[in-house]
Scaffold this active site. Structure first.
Site, PDB file in Angstrom:
ATOM      1  N   GLN A 126       0.828  -1.209   0.000  1.00 20.19           N
ATOM      2  CA  GLN A 126       0.000   0.000   0.000  1.00 20.19           C
ATOM      3  C   GLN A 126       0.858   1.253   0.000  1.00 20.19           C
ATOM      4  O   GLN A 126       1.607   1.488   0.946  1.00 20.19           O
ATOM      5  CB  GLN A 126      -0.933  -0.011   1.218  1.00 20.19           C
ATOM      6  CG  GLN A 126      -1.845   1.203   1.340  1.00 20.19           C
ATOM      7  CD  GLN A 126      -2.689   1.151   2.601  1.00 20.19           C
ATOM      8  OE1 GLN A 126      -2.342   0.453   3.560  1.00 20.19           O
ATOM      9  NE2 GLN A 126      -3.795   1.865   2.622  1.00 20.19           N
ATOM     10  N   GLY A 127       0.740   2.078  -1.026  1.00 27.35           N
ATOM     11  CA  GLY A 127       1.489   3.315  -1.125  1.00 27.35           C
ATOM     12  C   GLY A 127       0.630   4.528  -0.827  1.00 27.35           C
ATOM     13  O   GLY A 127       0.308   5.310  -1.738  1.00 27.35           O
ATOM     14  N   SER A 129       0.736   6.407   2.835  1.00 29.23           N
ATOM     15  CA  SER A 129       1.402   7.331   3.759  1.00 29.23           C
ATOM     16  C   SER A 129       2.702   7.878   3.176  1.00 29.23           C
ATOM     17  O   SER A 129       3.405   7.193   2.431  1.00 29.23           O
ATOM     18  CB  SER A 129       1.706   6.629   5.080  1.00 29.23           C
ATOM     19  OG  SER A 129       0.524   6.286   5.755  1.00 29.23           O
ATOM     20  N   GLU A 244     -10.791  -1.356   5.415  1.00 26.31           N
ATOM     21  CA  GLU A 244      -9.654  -1.632   6.282  1.00 26.31           C
ATOM     22  C   GLU A 244     -10.034  -1.452   7.749  1.00 26.31           C
ATOM     23  O   GLU A 244      -9.668  -2.259   8.603  1.00 26.31           O
ATOM     24  CB  GLU A 244      -8.489  -0.712   5.923  1.00 26.31           C
ATOM     25  CG  GLU A 244      -7.240  -0.947   6.754  1.00 26.31           C
ATOM     26  CD  GLU A 244      -6.125   0.045   6.470  1.00 26.31           C
ATOM     27  OE1 GLU A 244      -5.025  -0.164   6.981  1.00 26.31           O
ATOM     28  OE2 GLU A 244      -6.368   1.039   5.759  1.00 26.31           O
ATOM     29  N   SER A 385      -5.553   7.472  12.323  1.00 27.38           N
ATOM     30  CA  SER A 385      -5.406   7.428  13.779  1.00 27.38           C
ATOM     31  C   SER A 385      -6.773   7.486  14.459  1.00 27.38           C
ATOM     32  O   SER A 385      -7.765   7.946  13.892  1.00 27.38           O
ATOM     33  CB  SER A 385      -4.540   8.594  14.256  1.00 27.38           C
ATOM     34  OG  SER A 385      -5.261   9.810  14.159  1.00 27.38           O
ATOM     35  N   ASN A 386      -6.811   7.029  15.713  1.00 27.62           N
ATOM     36  CA  ASN A 386      -8.077   7.031  16.437  1.00 27.62           C
ATOM     37  C   ASN A 386      -8.628   8.435  16.636  1.00 27.62           C
ATOM     38  O   ASN A 386      -9.845   8.633  16.706  1.00 27.62           O
ATOM     39  CB  ASN A 386      -7.900   6.336  17.791  1.00 27.62           C
ATOM     40  CG  ASN A 386      -7.825   4.820  17.647  1.00 27.62           C
ATOM     41  OD1 ASN A 386      -7.801   4.295  16.524  1.00 27.62           O
ATOM     42  ND2 ASN A 386      -7.779   4.120  18.761  1.00 27.62           N
ATOM     43  N   GLU A 387      -7.743   9.421  16.727  1.00 25.02           N
ATOM     44  CA  GLU A 387      -8.218  10.806  16.815  1.00 25.02           C
ATOM     45  C   GLU A 387      -8.958  11.221  15.544  1.00 25.02           C
ATOM     46  O   GLU A 387     -10.009  11.878  15.603  1.00 25.02           O
ATOM     47  CB  GLU A 387      -7.040  11.746  17.074  1.00 25.02           C
ATOM     48  CG  GLU A 387      -6.438  11.638  18.471  1.00 25.02           C
ATOM     49  CD  GLU A 387      -5.554  10.417  18.651  1.00 25.02           C
ATOM     50  OE1 GLU A 387      -5.207  10.089  19.794  1.00 25.02           O
ATOM     51  OE2 GLU A 387      -5.212   9.772  17.635  1.00 25.02           O
TER      52      GLU A 387
END
Length: 400
Positions: A126-127, A129, A244, A385-387
């Site tokens: 997976q490209g 980030s 995902e 992220s969870n945030e």
């Protein structure tokens, strides 16, 4: 809403369990129980066995080589796979790029890539980030400029899991630098053997080498490898990330790990007595088990709603709170495992090829507790992220 399993669903669960008992090698199962990663060859062999059975892409529509199972059977299959445990098919292919291709790709892309994904003939990575574009993925800077029948790609991707094995990478690239952040992004499929691609390993805190940096310098990608429409890649990325985040809940894996914790806590002593008899430890263990039961019921409600709604091609915002709570529980189980192992979890023991020739310190199952704990710190970050997930819930679910 009736969340009980039907007789037919329970019979299906028994069939899945029997298949795993008969076909998962004992050595592979023990690796997963102990917290080790299976090898590339072991995962390829298992994926091809699943493909022969017709179960390699359990959640795909039957017309693309999937099972055509309803959402409840998909849920049962995944839970049993994680609980046994058996190796899960490579997520980057089956769970991520595969559904994007069969939903938005061309007929030629479907014919070329989908069978190879199911059989793991193509290993995908997976490209997404980049440095400075992780949870804020829309800030990505990798450019793809059109040059005749090709795009010329320049940029850098990071935290690219298992890129060292990959045959292909699916990339988000900026094709319109003048557009707003979420616009002007396209979704490209890139052959990793293309000149101009360099993979550099990143050694993680647990000593692992599963993630990498990927540098792309004047990489020429045929226009036919563009998925869907140019500058619509952000829509496809949201669709992919919705899938995902649902899988990140990993309820079956947490169930298996909690069972393992109970088993080991009955062996390890604290104050001359088995740790499982310690009231404070039992309280912490029960707290995580209750949280997991609540998450399981929540996921069953989501699965039931998905079955009623049908496939809309859009991510379910509920996947965000499954991701949040699922990742928190996974991290909590690794903390409990560390507590069970105590001092046996402290030493990091490198692989034998690195020159380590000392015997294990304590029981062999203690060696992987610390690497598993440290590796699990990433779960609340990757996939958004969870945030960020809380922001999604505030907007898409609560309407704030």
């Amino acid at each position: 809403m009736d969340l009980r399993f039907t007789d037919e669903e329970n019979a299906f669960r028994a069939e899945v369990r029997q298949f795993f008992r008969e076909h998962v090698p004992d050595s592979v199962r023990q690796k997963l129980i102990d917290g080790e990663m299976v090898s590339r060859d072991e995962l390829v062999a298992w994926s091809r066995l699943l493909d022969q059975k017709g179960w390699a892409a359990a959640h795909w529509p039957a017309e693309y080589g999937g099972t055509g199972w309803d959402p409840m059977r998909q849920y049962i299959f995944l839970e049993e796979m994680q609980k046994y445990p058996a190796p899960q098919p490579l997520a980057f292919g089956v769970n991520m790029v595969g559904p994007v291709i069969y939903t938005f790709g061309s007929a030629a892309q479907k014919e070329r890539f989908l069978p190879a994904i199911r059989n793991l003939d193509h290993w995908w990575c997976q490209g997404f980030s980049e440095p400075g574009a992780g949870s804020d993925l829309a800030s990505l800077k990798t450019r793809a400029m059109r040059d005749g029948d090709h795009y010329v790609v320049n940029g850098q991707k990071t935290w690219t899991t298992l890129a060292q094995y990959a045959d292909w990478i699916f990339c988000l690239v900026r094709t319109d630098p003048e557009a707003k952040k979420q616009e002007g992004i396209s979704f490209l499929l890139i052959d990793m053997k293309t000149p101009g691609i360099e993979v550099r390993p990143i050694v993680t805190i647990d000593g692992g080498r599963e993630i990498n940096e990927v540098f792309l310098t004047d990489v020429r990608v045929p226009v036919e490898n563009l998925v869907g429409e140019e500058n619509k890649g952000w829509d496809y990325a949201k669709f992919l990330l919705g899938n995902e985040r649902t899988n990140i809940a990993r309820i079956g894996m947490s169930k298996q790990r909690l069972a393992r914790i109970r088993e080991l806590a009955a062996k390890e002593l604290s104050g001359g007595r088995p740790l499982i008899e310690d009231p404070r430890f039992r309280e912490k263990l029960a707290s995580v088990e209750i949280e997991l039961k609540a998450l399981e019921l929540t996921q069953l409600r989501v699965v039931a709603a998905d079955a009623k709604r049908g496939n809309t091609g859009k991510p379910d915002p509920a996947s965000s709170y499954l991701k949040i709570k699922g990742s928190e529980i996974q991290q909590a189980t690794t903390h409990l495992l560390m507590e069970v192992m105590g001092p046996y979890a402290m030493p990091y023991q490198p692989e034998p090829e690195e020159g380590w020739n000392e015997p294990p310190i304590g029981p062999g199952y203690g060696a992987h507790a610390a690497p598993t704990y440290f590796n699990a710190r990433k779960v609340s970050i990757y996939g958004g992220s969870n945030e960020i997930q809380k922001n999604i819930i505030a907007k898409a679910v609560l309407g704030l």
